[in-house]
Every structure is written in structure tokens, then in C-alpha cells.
Design a protein around this motif. Structure first.
Motif, PDB file in Angstrom:
ATOM      1  N   GLY A  69      19.265   2.675  38.668  1.00 38.44           N
ATOM      2  CA  GLY A  69      18.160   3.347  39.345  1.00 38.44           C
ATOM      3  C   GLY A  69      16.953   2.482  39.589  1.00 38.44           C
ATOM      4  N   ALA A  70      17.008   1.190  39.191  1.00 40.34           N
ATOM      5  CA  ALA A  70      15.822   0.327  39.301  1.00 40.34           C
ATOM      6  C   ALA A  70      15.770  -0.464  40.596  1.00 40.34           C
ATOM      7  CB  ALA A  70      15.777  -0.641  38.120  1.00 40.34           C
ATOM      8  N   THR A  71      16.836  -0.439  41.389  1.00 42.25           N
ATOM      9  CA  THR A  71      16.879  -1.248  42.601  1.00 42.25           C
ATOM     10  C   THR A  71      15.850  -0.773  43.620  1.00 42.25           C
ATOM     11  OG1 THR A  71      19.222  -1.687  42.290  1.00 42.25           O
ATOM     12  CG2 THR A  71      18.330  -2.060  44.495  1.00 42.25           C
ATOM     13  N   ASN A  72      15.061  -1.713  44.114  1.00 43.07           N
ATOM     14  CA  ASN A  72      13.993  -1.425  45.071  1.00 43.07           C
ATOM     15  C   ASN A  72      14.526  -1.689  46.478  1.00 43.07           C
ATOM     16  OD1 ASN A  72      11.679  -1.388  46.676  1.00 43.07           O
ATOM     17  ND2 ASN A  72      10.415  -2.480  45.173  1.00 43.07           N
ATOM     18  N   GLY A  73      14.961  -0.642  47.151  1.00 44.49           N
ATOM     19  CA  GLY A  73      15.600  -0.794  48.447  1.00 44.49           C
ATOM     20  C   GLY A  73      14.677  -1.241  49.552  1.00 44.49           C
ATOM     21  N   THR A  74      13.419  -0.814  49.528  1.00 42.24           N
ATOM     22  CA  THR A  74      12.479  -1.171  50.593  1.00 42.24           C
ATOM     23  C   THR A  74      11.747  -2.472  50.309  1.00 42.24           C
ATOM     24  OG1 THR A  74      10.643   0.054  49.584  1.00 42.24           O
ATOM     25  CG2 THR A  74      12.084   1.268  51.105  1.00 42.24           C
ATOM     26  N   GLY A  75      11.767  -2.915  49.061  1.00 44.91           N
ATOM     27  CA  GLY A  75      11.047  -4.128  48.707  1.00 44.91           C
ATOM     28  C   GLY A  75       9.547  -3.964  48.713  1.00 44.91           C
ATOM     29  N   THR A  76       9.042  -2.742  48.615  1.00 45.43           N
ATOM     30  CA  THR A  76       7.601  -2.494  48.642  1.00 45.43           C
ATOM     31  C   THR A  76       7.047  -2.311  47.236  1.00 45.43           C
ATOM     32  OG1 THR A  76       7.857  -0.102  48.833  1.00 45.43           O
ATOM     33  CG2 THR A  76       7.760  -1.367  50.892  1.00 45.43           C
ATOM     34  N   LEU A  77       5.753  -2.538  47.103  1.00 50.48           N
ATOM     35  CA  LEU A  77       5.073  -2.311  45.837  1.00 50.48           C
ATOM     36  C   LEU A  77       5.258  -0.876  45.370  1.00 50.48           C
ATOM     37  CD1 LEU A  77       2.850  -3.062  43.666  1.00 50.48           C
ATOM     38  CD2 LEU A  77       1.221  -2.103  45.297  1.00 50.48           C
ATOM     39  N   PHE A  78       5.081   0.075  46.278  1.00 56.41           N
ATOM     40  CA  PHE A  78       5.048   1.472  45.875  1.00 56.41           C
ATOM     41  C   PHE A  78       6.428   1.991  45.484  1.00 56.41           C
ATOM     42  CE2 PHE A  78       1.271   0.777  48.464  1.00 56.41           C
ATOM     43  CZ  PHE A  78       0.295   1.201  47.570  1.00 56.41           C
ATOM     44  N   GLU A  79       7.500   1.504  46.120  1.00 53.42           N
ATOM     45  CA  GLU A  79       8.820   1.895  45.633  1.00 53.42           C
ATOM     46  C   GLU A  79       9.089   1.262  44.274  1.00 53.42           C
ATOM     47  OE1 GLU A  79      13.609   1.950  46.469  1.00 53.42           O
ATOM     48  OE2 GLU A  79      12.303   1.343  48.112  1.00 53.42           O
ATOM     49  N   GLY A  80       8.605   0.036  44.069  1.00 51.52           N
ATOM     50  CA  GLY A  80       8.757  -0.592  42.765  1.00 51.52           C
ATOM     51  C   GLY A  80       8.157   0.262  41.662  1.00 51.52           C
ATOM     52  N   ILE A  81       6.952   0.801  41.902  1.00 48.99           N
ATOM     53  CA  ILE A  81       6.309   1.675  40.913  1.00 48.99           C
ATOM     54  C   ILE A  81       7.149   2.929  40.685  1.00 48.99           C
ATOM     55  CG2 ILE A  81       4.265   3.066  40.413  1.00 48.99           C
ATOM     56  CD1 ILE A  81       2.620   1.009  42.007  1.00 48.99           C
ATOM     57  N   GLN A  82       7.674   3.499  41.775  1.00 43.70           N
ATOM     58  CA  GLN A  82       8.492   4.696  41.653  1.00 43.70           C
ATOM     59  C   GLN A  82       9.758   4.428  40.847  1.00 43.70           C
ATOM     60  OE1 GLN A  82       7.652   7.731  42.462  1.00 43.70           O
ATOM     61  NE2 GLN A  82       9.591   8.575  41.710  1.00 43.70           N
ATOM     62  N   ARG A  83      10.433   3.305  41.138  1.00 42.54           N
ATOM     63  CA  ARG A  83      11.661   2.978  40.410  1.00 42.54           C
ATOM     64  C   ARG A  83      11.360   2.784  38.923  1.00 42.54           C
ATOM     65  NH1 ARG A  83      13.131   4.086  44.737  1.00 42.54           N
ATOM     66  NH2 ARG A  83      13.208   6.013  43.526  1.00 42.54           N
ATOM     67  N   TRP A  84      10.252   2.102  38.628  1.00 40.03           N
ATOM     68  CA  TRP A  84       9.878   1.889  37.233  1.00 40.03           C
ATOM     69  C   TRP A  84       9.575   3.216  36.541  1.00 40.03           C
ATOM     70  CZ3 TRP A  84      10.344  -1.086  33.288  1.00 40.03           C
ATOM     71  CH2 TRP A  84       9.470  -0.996  32.204  1.00 40.03           C
ATOM     72  N   SER A  85       8.868   4.096  37.222  1.00 41.44           N
ATOM     73  CA  SER A  85       8.535   5.397  36.654  1.00 41.44           C
ATOM     74  C   SER A  85       9.784   6.177  36.278  1.00 41.44           C
ATOM     75  CB  SER A  85       7.698   6.203  37.658  1.00 41.44           C
ATOM     76  OG  SER A  85       7.450   7.508  37.179  1.00 41.44           O
TER      77      SER A  85
END
Length: 417
Positions: A69-85
Motif C-alpha cells: 500500500g506504500a507505492t506512490n503512483g502519481t509521484g506527488t508529495l501529497f500522495e506520498g503523505i496519503q500512502r504513509w498515513s
């Protein structure tokens, strides 16, 4: 035991220098030193610099990019935060420390002796913060770690986030963190900046905010941070990390603000590899680089340093703590490659970082300071950067952390030997 390091090339010295070390301190630095009963080590004219400083890292996130569930598909900062959450809750203290030790090992073997790490406190149990506080003590002989009490999901966007930041400071974090551009509205972003300054004054802590890490030219929280830090007289203890939006604002605003940054004494951290990867995602062409105005800030007399930021986490899939790699990317991206700029580029990963961490009283190549330094496999700053020179010797408070033998090539052709 006294140690005498002979034939060192120093960045600003016109002739080779000797360095005398006693009881973990430099006692003399001069062209020729005589010292009875000292162990003598000939450095062969190689470049000696202060240890590398990585002023912005997330040790609780390292090596989590491949997690479920940690893969950041869009490569954006905000998806990164969501994946981490969505994935961070399962991490135990021991797992965090295991991963962090591995990252510290990589960084130290690349010459880093000082790290500032952000610890995510948007977690009621404060698992990551407590783990990194333990690790700071465990590893203090090989690396100095500063810890930022950092609300990754926001001081106010996350329930009781501001209270958790304060609790992190009470437990022993060194710096107040924040992420105003991630809050739910500008009003709450501004409120978080006010709160960060208030907490820094209350607990006598440093400040390091993730500030304006966006291409949005209307994200201008660094303006408020600068004003408040100046008014409290704590500008030199305050850092704005990322400030990507400063690369998108109009020049009239940018250069007016640079005068204020210098007046306040604010520090800036740029993360070249991370931000060129994360930013500009909504651009077609022309596509922005996504970095703050490093070249212009330095020209304005503002302190700027470079950092790794991430090692294989939901925001960035690569990274290995090699600050020479970060420097190489940074001077290319920021177009800082005149010969004069190259000759002083190492400041971006050494002395400028030390100033940001507020450790100048013990850091540097001068009598009376800690005998902590690196020997690079190069005869000059220019060659060190051109060749991306490796570290042959890392010395910390007079003790050698490691040594390496210079690489050699065997060939039947003289030209290739």
C-alpha cells in the motif's frame, strides 16, 4: 594519544597544512608542525574537509517504499503523505530503529557525521519519535542526530496535532516542525506557523518547518515564518525547508523577500533530488525544476544547504545518503557551475549545514574545535566535485570511524593503469 596528520589540502589554504589532534580536539593547524610522540599520518596532499551534514532526513520512513500500500503512483508529495498515513500504523519501535540504523550506516559510510531527522508525531503513541530518541543516544559516538517533532499530517489537519508536537518537545526533540502548506486552509497554515514559533520560544528549541513544498506560487508561509522569527530574535535558529514555491513566485516578490530572509538570518534547506522528482507534476511543458532559488539566495547572503530528505520511501524511491551525489545534482539543477561556485560548492553539504544545525561552536577545521573531518580521494575541491570523490578517511573527535584504500585499476595498457 596525539595524532599528527601531515600534508593536508584545505579549501582556503595556499599551502599544504598539518593538523595536530589531542584529546579529540584540533590543537594546531599550520604548514609544518613538530610534535613529539605523536602518531604521524601522511595524507599525501588529499583534500580535508569538515564532516558532511545531512540537515533534512526522515529516518522513520526509510526503506518503506515497497511496503504493501506504500507505492506512490502519481509521484506527488501529497500522495506520498496519503500512502504513509495508510501504512505507518503497523511499524513497531524495533522495526523503525532497525531501518534507521541501516540508513545511518549508509550515511556515515559516505562521510556524514551530523543528521537532522524529522520524526512523525501525528501518532498518539509517538512510536517513531520515541524510537529515534533512543537511537540518538545509542549512536551518539558515530553520528550526531538532531530530532524534529514533526506533524506529517498537520498540526491542525490531524486531531490534536499541535499537542503532539509539544509533547515531542517535552520528550526531548531538538526542533519544532510543521507543514503549513498541508493544513486544511490558509488560516490553519498560518496558525501552525504561529504555534511553531510560540513553542520554540517556550521550550528554547530550534525551528525547522516544511515550508511551501509546492509549485503553488500563492503558498507563502515562509513570509510569515520570517517575520515572526525576526520579531522574536530567533532567525538564526530557524530553518525553512524546501520552499519550492519560491521558485514559482514573481521576481518582485522573491527579491523583496530575500532582503527579509537576510535581515532575519533565516536558514534554508533545499533537497535537490527529492524536489525535482516530486514537483512539476501538474506541469506539461515548460516543466519547472521545483527547487527553491538556491543560487539567488546565496547571492543575497542567505544561508542555504542541501539535504538527502528520503531514502526509499513513499516520496522518493532511491537515495543512499551520499551527500556528494546530492551536491552533484544540486549544482547542476541550480546552474551553479562557474569555477568559483564549484570551488566553494562543498559548503552546501558541510559548513552551511552546520550553521543550519546551529553547531558552529564545535564544528569546523580550527584549533579548539572537535577534531572531526573527512579525507577525500582528491587533491582539490574542483577535482573532488568533478570526480564525485569518495571518502578515504572519516575521523570523529579524534577517533577514526573508518578508512578506505584508494581504488586501483590494473591494465596491461599504461594509459589505463
Amino acid at each position: 594519544m596525539k595524532k599528527l596528520y601531515r600534508n593536508a589540502t584545505l579549501i582556503d589554504a595556499k599551502a599544504p597544512q598539518d593538523l595536530l589532534v589531542e584529546e579529540g580536539k584540533f590543537t594546531a593547524i599550520a604548514p609544518h608542525i613538530e610534535a613529539d610522540a605523536a602518531e604521524t599520518i601522511d595524507l599525501g596532499g588529499r583534500l580535508v574537509v569538515p564532516p558532511y551534514v545531512d540537515p533534512h532526513l526522515h529516518l522513520d520512513y526509510v526503506y518503506t517504499a515497497r511496503g504493501e500500500g506504500a507505492t506512490n503512483g502519481t509521484g506527488t508529495l501529497f500522495e506520498g503523505i496519503q500512502r504513509w498515513s495508510e501504512t505507518k500504523a503497523g511499524a513497531s519501535s524495533e522495526e523503525i530503529k532497525r531501518r534507521a540504523r541501516q540508513a545511518v550506516r549508509e550515511e556515515v559510510r559516505a562521510g556524514v557525521q551530523y543528521i537532522r531527522t524529522h520524526a512523525d508525531v501525528t501518532d498518539p503513541s509517538l512510536t517513531a519519535l520515541k524510537a529515534l530518541l533512543e537511537l540518538r543516544e545509542e549512536l551518539k559516538d558515530i553520528v550526531t542526530i538532531q530530532i524534529v517533532s514533526f506533524p506529517q499530517e498537520g498540526m491542525y489537519a490531524y486531531p490534536h496535532g499541535a499537542e503532539l508536537v509539544e509533547e515531542g518537545l517535552r520528550l526531548g526533540a531538538d526542533c519544532v516542525g510543521g507543514i503549513p502548506h498541508y493544513e486544511l486552509a490558509r488560516e490553519f497554515g498560518e496558525k501552525s506557523v504561529h504555534k511553531a514559533v510560540e513553542l520554540a520560544v517556550k521550550y528554547d528549541k530550534l525551528i525547522d518547518l516544511h515550508c511551501d513544498e509546492t509549485d503553488d506560487d500563492q503558498s507563502r508561509f515562509v513570509e510569515l515564518l520570517t517575520a515572526l522569527a525576526y520579531m522574536e530574535g530567533i532567525g538564526e535558529r530557524t530553518t525553512a525547508s524546501h520552499t519550492c514555491s519560491l521558485g514559482s513566485v514573481n521576481n518582485a516578490y522573491a527579491f523583496r523577500m530575500m532582503a527579509n530572509f537576510r535581515r532575519a538570518g533565516l536558514n534554508f534547506i533545499s533537497c535537490p533530488t527529492e524536489n525535482i522528482y516530486l514537483e512539476g507534476r501538474q506541469d506539461s511543458y515548460p516543466k519547472r525544476r521545483g527547487l527553491t532559488r538556491v543560487k539567488e539566495l546565496l547571492a543575497a547572503g542567505v544561508n542555504v544547504c542541501f539535504a538527502q530528505d528520503s531514502i526509499e520511501d513513499p516520496w522518493y524511491p532511491l537515495g543512499n545518503g551520499n551527500m556528494m551525489n546530492i551536491l552533484d545534482h544540486g549544482i547542476h539543477i541550480c546552474q551553479m557551475m562557474s569555477f568559483a561556485e564549484i570551488d566553494h560548492a562543498l559548503d552546501l553539504i558541510t559548513t552551511n549545514g552546520a550553521r543550519t544545525l546551529h553547531i558552529e561552536d564545535t564544528y569546523g577545521l580550527a584549533p579548539g574545535k572537535d577534531a572531526s573531518f573527512l579525507v577525500l580521494d582528491a587533491p582539490s575541491p574542483f577535482e573532488a566535485i568533478r570526480q564525485r570523490a569518495g571518502v578515504l578517511r572519516s575521523v570523529r573527535r579524534g577517533e577514526e570511524l573508518f578508512t578506505r584504500v584508494p581504488a586501483q585499476t590494473r591494465s596491461k595498457y599504461d594509459l589505463l593503469a
